[in-house]
Design an enzyme around this catalytic site. Structure first.
Site, PDB file in Angstrom:
ATOM      1  CB  SER A 258      -0.906   0.027   1.230  1.00  0.00           C
ATOM      2  OG  SER A 258      -1.713  -1.126   1.292  1.00  0.00           O
TER       3      SER A 258
HETATM    4  N1  SAH Z   1      -1.253  -3.826   3.581  1.00  0.00           N
HETATM    5  C1  SAH Z   1      -0.666  -4.647   2.548  1.00  0.00           C
HETATM    6  C2  SAH Z   1      -1.592  -4.586   1.354  1.00  0.00           C
HETATM    7  C3  SAH Z   1      -1.378  -5.675   0.412  1.00  0.00           C
HETATM    8  S1  SAH Z   1      -2.505  -5.669  -0.941  1.00  0.00           S
HETATM    9  C4  SAH Z   1       0.696  -4.084   2.204  1.00  0.00           C
HETATM   10  O1  SAH Z   1       0.908  -2.879   2.387  1.00  0.00           O
HETATM   11  O2  SAH Z   1       1.563  -4.829   1.727  1.00  0.00           O
HETATM   12  C5  SAH Z   1      -3.854  -6.587  -0.286  1.00  0.00           C
HETATM   13  C6  SAH Z   1      -3.568  -8.009   0.101  1.00  0.00           C
HETATM   14  O3  SAH Z   1      -4.822  -8.609   0.429  1.00  0.00           O
HETATM   15  C7  SAH Z   1      -2.951  -8.877  -0.994  1.00  0.00           C
HETATM   16  O4  SAH Z   1      -1.776  -9.461  -0.519  1.00  0.00           O
HETATM   17  C8  SAH Z   1      -4.023  -9.927  -1.273  1.00  0.00           C
HETATM   18  O5  SAH Z   1      -3.495 -11.200  -1.596  1.00  0.00           O
HETATM   19  C9  SAH Z   1      -4.768  -9.956   0.048  1.00  0.00           C
HETATM   20  N2  SAH Z   1      -6.115 -10.507  -0.058  1.00  0.00           N
HETATM   21  C10 SAH Z   1      -7.040 -10.334  -1.034  1.00  0.00           C
HETATM   22  N3  SAH Z   1      -8.156 -11.034  -0.753  1.00  0.00           N
HETATM   23  C11 SAH Z   1      -7.950 -11.647   0.437  1.00  0.00           C
HETATM   24  C12 SAH Z   1      -8.724 -12.508   1.250  1.00  0.00           C
HETATM   25  N4  SAH Z   1      -9.951 -12.903   0.916  1.00  0.00           N
HETATM   26  N5  SAH Z   1      -8.193 -12.937   2.412  1.00  0.00           N
HETATM   27  C13 SAH Z   1      -6.949 -12.584   2.799  1.00  0.00           C
HETATM   28  N6  SAH Z   1      -6.158 -11.765   2.068  1.00  0.00           N
HETATM   29  C14 SAH Z   1      -6.649 -11.301   0.893  1.00  0.00           C
END
Ligand code: SAH
Length: 210
Positions: free
Chosen positions: A60
């Site tokens: 993010s």
């Molecule tokens: N806060 C994290 C954001 C990553 S992007 C950072 O800064 O790195 C969002 C993440 O949510 C991704 O890794 C994706 O795989 C995960 N995601 C999407 N759907 C999901 C679900 N149903 N359960 C768990 N994680 C999920």
């Protein structure tokens, strides 16, 4: 590129964008964002942008991490927190320094393995992580003061509401690609209060795990 000056520049930028919580700014100044991304992107680690982390996912944008974190800290207790979407683990690392116990679930196993290693390297012992579909939350450890969702559903999964405590808050981007809004939802005696914070752009919350 990962120097103190580069990090300070990011913090000044966050302040200029309206982030005012000094605890959040201090934690972000001291959290090494470069270890959460591939070395090839290292020169952009302290830019205020989202960056690819593989599997079509992104770390993010620092502004969004800061904004979500300061809203949570300023709206009530954060003793027990659930994060949906660990991704790189960067938001996890920032939260770990500001909340009591932190639980984080991620649906892509390869991302979780890397994030787990980073969190361990940084010696955050108040974090537990699990490879799981966040639509179901993490019931065993609930109810939570806070649930932070870092991928966008079109609608908040019902099970997440059920895992908030009586005065719990949830912060989540909601909506289809290109039309998402960051929402703060508070549980009250009368029901749920929802407040739109701002327009945002997150990857979608997807079903199942892989
Ligand atoms: N806060 C994290 C954001 C990553 S992007 C950072 O800064 O790195 C969002 C993440 O949510 C991704 O890794 C994706 O795989 C995960 N995601 C999407 N759907 C999901 C679900 N149903 N359960 C768990 N994680 C999920």
């Amino acid at each position: 590129m990962t120097s103190q000056r580069t990090r300070e520049r990011l913090i000044n930028r966050l302040r200029d964008s309206g982030i005012s919580n000094n605890k959040v700014l201090e934690v972000m100044l001291n959290t090494p964002r470069h270890i959460f991304i591939d070395e090839a992107l290292g020169s952009h680690a302290y830019d205020d942008t989202a960056l690819p982390i593989g599997f079509g996912q992104t770390i993010s944008q620092p502004y969004i991490v800061a904004r979500m974190t300061e809203i949570l800290l300023e709206t009530g207790p954060c003793e027990k927190v659930l994060e949906i979407g660990t991704g790189s683990g960067y938001q996890t690392a920032v939260l770990a320094q500001l909340v009591g116990q932190l639980f984080s679930v991620e649906r892509i196993s390869a991302l979780l393995t890397k994030a787990r290693k980073r969190i361990r390297e940084l010696n955050f012992y108040n974090v537990r992580m699990k490879h799981f579909d966040g639509h179901m939350g993490w019931k065993e450890n609930g109810p939570y003061d806070v649930i932070i969702v870092t991928a966008a559903p079109e609608e908040i999964p019902k099970e997440l509401f059920a895992q908030l405590n009586d005065s719990g808050r949830m912060i989540a981007p909601i909506g289809p690609n290109g039309q998402q809004q960051l929402n703060l939802i508070r549980r009250t005696e009368q029901g749920y209060e929802c407040q739109v914070i701002e327009e945002v752009s997150f990857v979608p919350l997807l079903p199942g795990n892989r």
